[in-house]
Write an enzyme that holds these catalytic residues in place. Structure first.
Site, mmCIF file in Angstrom:
data_model
loop_
_atom_site.group_PDB
_atom_site.id
_atom_site.type_symbol
_atom_site.label_atom_id
_atom_site.label_comp_id
_atom_site.label_asym_id
_atom_site.label_seq_id
_atom_site.Cartn_x
_atom_site.Cartn_y
_atom_site.Cartn_z
ATOM 1 N N LYS A 186 -5.111 -7.956 5.363
ATOM 2 C CA LYS A 186 -6.196 -7.611 4.435
ATOM 3 C C LYS A 186 -5.660 -7.506 3.010
ATOM 4 O O LYS A 186 -4.763 -6.728 2.725
ATOM 5 C CB LYS A 186 -6.836 -6.269 4.816
ATOM 6 C CG LYS A 186 -8.097 -5.996 3.982
ATOM 7 C CD LYS A 186 -8.616 -4.597 4.103
ATOM 8 C CE LYS A 186 -7.990 -3.637 3.135
ATOM 9 N NZ LYS A 186 -8.214 -3.943 1.706
ATOM 10 N N GLU B 211 5.320 1.196 3.336
ATOM 11 C CA GLU B 211 6.067 1.117 2.073
ATOM 12 C C GLU B 211 5.185 1.773 1.033
ATOM 13 O O GLU B 211 4.137 1.233 0.681
ATOM 14 C CB GLU B 211 6.364 -0.361 1.755
ATOM 15 C CG GLU B 211 7.561 -0.526 0.832
ATOM 16 C CD GLU B 211 7.162 -0.604 -0.619
ATOM 17 O OE1 GLU B 211 7.066 0.481 -1.241
ATOM 18 O OE2 GLU B 211 6.937 -1.700 -1.115
ATOM 19 N N CYS C 282 5.831 0.210 -7.294
ATOM 20 C CA CYS C 282 6.167 1.412 -6.525
ATOM 21 C C CYS C 282 7.567 1.892 -6.870
ATOM 22 O O CYS C 282 7.866 3.060 -6.750
ATOM 23 C CB CYS C 282 6.005 1.150 -5.032
ATOM 24 S SG CYS C 282 6.772 -0.370 -4.531
ATOM 25 N N GLU D 91 3.354 10.030 -9.036
ATOM 26 C CA GLU D 91 3.434 8.611 -9.366
ATOM 27 C C GLU D 91 2.267 8.251 -10.278
ATOM 28 O O GLU D 91 1.107 8.444 -9.913
ATOM 29 C CB GLU D 91 3.350 7.790 -8.074
ATOM 30 C CG GLU D 91 3.526 6.322 -8.313
ATOM 31 C CD GLU D 91 3.605 5.531 -7.014
ATOM 32 O OE1 GLU D 91 2.803 5.796 -6.098
ATOM 33 O OE2 GLU D 91 4.459 4.630 -6.929
#
Ligand code: ADP
Length: 498
Positions: free
Chosen positions: A189, A265, A299, A396
Site C-alpha cells: 500500500k 522501520e 526518519c 520527531e
C-alpha cells in the site's frame, strides 16, 4: 473520474500516462466501492489528479490474488528465475529513470536531482536482491548418527507492505526487492499523499514478466486499507515504514489477528556530533545535508546537532551561512535543493513545532517561517539555546528544523545523544580514529556515520534500536524478515523408538 489512466505532464518528462487504478493480478482495476481520492501537488497546492481508493474489500481481493500466486506459479518458480525477474525490473527502472524521478518530484515535491538519486538507489536495490534470490541457502546439521537433519529457508507467504510518503519509490524497492527475492508475494500500500510513482512502477512489474498476483500495489488510506492489511487473517507478514505511533497500531493489529510477523522501520531523533578536531568544512556540509535533505522529511534526519565548545561559535556562524545558501523552491528547477513539505498536514505540524520551540525560549538562528505564499515551503530553520526537555529536542519534527547545542566532553555527549526513546541513526565528525570508534560503539542506534551523513547503501542494513523499529531493511539482514526457518529431521536405518 471513471478511467484507469489519465494524461499528466511534468516539466521534466513532458506528457505521460498516469495509471490511477489498483494494480491487482497485473491489471489496473477500480475499487469495489468506486471511491477515489485527490492527489495534491505540494508545490502549488493544486489537485494533480484522483486515484482509485482501496477499501477493505479491495484488500481482500488483493490478498487472495497474492495467496493464489504464492500457492501456485510463484511457489514453483526457480530462485534463478526470481532473480532474473528482479534484475529485469531493475533494468526497467534504469530505463525509465527520468519519468519515475519526475513523477516522484511532482507528487512528493522533492527536488528533481534528489528524485533521480532515489531512482538510482532503487535500481541498485532491486538488482542487489535479484542477485540474492539464488543464494539463499539452508544448512545440514549433524546431531546423532541415526538422523539426517537439515534447515531449510522458506518464504513467509503473503506479505502486506505499508510505506510512507517521504521516499515513495525507494521504499517500494526496499520492500519489494527482498520479499520477492525470498519467494514471497506482496500487497503493497502506497501512502495516500503520494500514490503516483508506485502505480507507474507497477506497470514495470508486468513488463518485467512477473506472474499475476506476485506483486500487487494499492492506493488507500491508513485507517482503512492499511488497517485492513495489518489485521488480515490471510496475511503472513507485515512490513511497515512510518511513524512510531502507527507502528504501535500495526503491532497491536498483528497481535489481535493472526500474530503475523511484523517488521517496523519507524521514527528517529538522530544526534549529529561534531568534535573540535573535525574537518569543519566537511562537517558543515554533512550536517547541512543531514538535516535539510528531502526537506528534513527523513526518519534518520540529523535533527539534534551537538558541537564541542571550542568550535561552537564558529560552527554556528558557518552552518547558518551554509544553510542560507540552500536553494528552496520549485522542485523542477535545476538548482533546487529543498522543495516543499509533502502536505498541508505536514506543513502545519512542522510550523507548530517551530512555534513550540519559540514559546519554550529557544533562539531562532535562521528561518522559522513559511517561504512564499503558495506551496508547503518552510525556510531551513536552526534553533540554538535549546534544552534537552524541549519538545523540539525530544520529538520527531520531520521537517527542515534542527536544534544545535554545545558539549564539553565525549562522555557527556554520548550520554545526551543516547537520552532518546529513538535509536535509528547518528553521526560523529572527528579526525581522531579512537574518538570515532569509541563514540560509534557507544551510541545505541542502528546506523552510525563517521564524517558523513545519510550515506545509505543497499548492501548495508538499516533499522532502529529502541522505539525506532524492529528488524532491519537492506543488506543480507533484510532477508531474515522474509524467511521462515524449517528444521527437517530424517530418521536413518531401522532403529525403533522404545
Ligand atoms: P505520517 O504520520 O508521516 O503520515 P504514517 O505513519 O501515518 O506517517 O503513515 C505511513 C503509512 O502508514 C502510510 O501508508 C499510511 O497510510 C499508513 N497508515 C496510517 N495509519 C495506519 C493504520 N492505522 N494502519 C495501517 N497503516 C496505517
Amino acid at each position: 473520474m471513471s478511467g484507469l489512466f489519465v494524461e499528466l505532464k511534468t516539466p521534466h518528462s513532458g506528457k505521460y500516462m498516469q495509471p490511477t487504478g489498483l494494480f491487482i493480478n497485473n491489471e489496473f482495476v477500480k475499487g469495489v466501492d468506486g471511491k477515489t481520492f485527490e492527489v495534491i501537488n505540494p508545490s502549488t497546492e493544486k489537485v494533480i489528479t484522483s486515484v482509485h481508493e482501496a477499501t477493505e474489500k479491495d484488500v481482500d481481493i488483493a490478498v487472495s490474488a497474492a495467496r493464489k500466486a504464492f500457492d501456485g506459479p510463484w511457489r514453483k518458480e526457480t530462485p534463478e528465475n526470481r532473480g532474473k525477474l528482479l534484475v529485469k525490473l531493475a533494468d526497467l527502472f534504469e530505463k525509465n529513470l527520468d519519468l519515475l524521478a519526475a513523477v516522484e518530484s511532482l507528487d512528493n515535491g522533492k527536488a528533481i536531482s534528489m528524485a533521480k538519486a532515489d531512482i538510482g538507489m532503487c535500481v541498485g536495490c532491486l538488482r542487489y536482491y535479484g542477485g540474492w534470490a539464488d543464494k539463499i541457502t539452508g544448512k545440514v546439521i549433524d546431531t546423532t548418527p541415526d538422523t539426517f537433519n537439515y534447515i531449510r529457508k522458506e518464504p513467509v507467504g503473503v506479505c502486506g507492505q505499508i510505506i510512507p510518503w517521504n521516499f515513495p519509490l525507494l521504499m517500494w524497492a526496499w520492500k519489494i526487492g527482498p520479499a520477492v527475492a525470498c519467494g514471497n508475494t506482496v500487497v503493497l500500500k502506497m501512502a495516500e499523499q503520494t500514490p503516483l510513482g508506485g502505480l507507474v512502477a507497477a506497470q514495470l512489474i508486468k513488463e518485467a514478466g512477473f506472474p499475476p498476483g506476485v506483486v500487487n500495489v494499492i492506493s488507500g488510506f491508513g485507517k482503512i486499507a492499511g488497517a485492513a492489511l495489518t489485521s488480515h487473517i490471510d496475511v503472513d507478514k507485515v512490513a511497515f515504514t512510518g511513524s512510531t505511533v502507527v507502528g504501535r497500531t500495526v503491532l497491536r493489529a498483528a497481535a489481535s489477528s493472526n500474530l503475523k510477523k511484523v517488521t517496523l522501520e519507524l521514527g528517529g531523533k538522530s544526534p549529529n556530533i561534531v568534535f573540535e578536531d573535525a574537518d569543519i568544512d566537511n562537517a558543515i556540509s554533512w550536517v547541512n545535508f543531514g538535516i535539510f535533505f528531502n526537506s528534513g522529511q527523513c526518519c534518520c534526519a540529523g535533527s539534534r546537532i551537538y558541537v564541542q565548545e571550542g568550535i561552537y561559535d564558529k560552527f554556528v556562524q558557518r552552518f547558518k551561512e551554509r544553510a542560507l545558501k540552500n536553494v528552496v523552491g520549485d522542485p523542477f528547477a535545476r538548482d533546487t535543493f529543498q522543495g516543499p513539505l509533502v502536505s498541508q498536514v505536514q506543513f502545519d505540524r512542522v510550523m507548530s513545532y517551530i512555534k513550540a520551540g519559540k514559546d519554550a525560549g529557544a533562539k531562532v538562528e535562521i528561518g522559522g517561517k513559511r517561504k512564499g505564499e503558495k506551496g508547503y515551503f518552510i525556510e531551513p530553520t536552526i534553533f540554538s539555546n535549546v534544552s534537552e526537555e524541549m519538545s523540539i529536542m525530544q520529538e520527531e519534527i520531520f521537517g527542515p528544523v534542527c536544534s544545535i547545542s554545545k558539549f564539553k566532553t565525549k562522555d557527556e555527549v554520548i550520554a545526551v545523544a543516547n537520552k532518546s526513546n529513538y535509536g535509528l541513526a547518528a553521526a560523529v565528525h572527528t579526525k581522531n580514529l579512537n574518538t570515532a570508534i569509541d563514540v560509534s560503539n557507544a551510541l545505541r542506534t542502528g546506523t552510525v556515520w563517521v564524517n558523513t551523513y545519510n550515506t545509505l547503501h543497499h548492501q548495508m542494513p538499516f533499522g532502529g534500536y529502541k522505539e525506532s523499529g524492529i528488524g532491519r531493511e537492506l543488506g543480507e539482514a533484510a532477508l531474515d524478515n522474509y524467511l521462515q526457518t524449517k528444521s527437517v529431521t530424517i530418521r536413518l536405518g531401522n532403529a525403533l523408538f522404545v
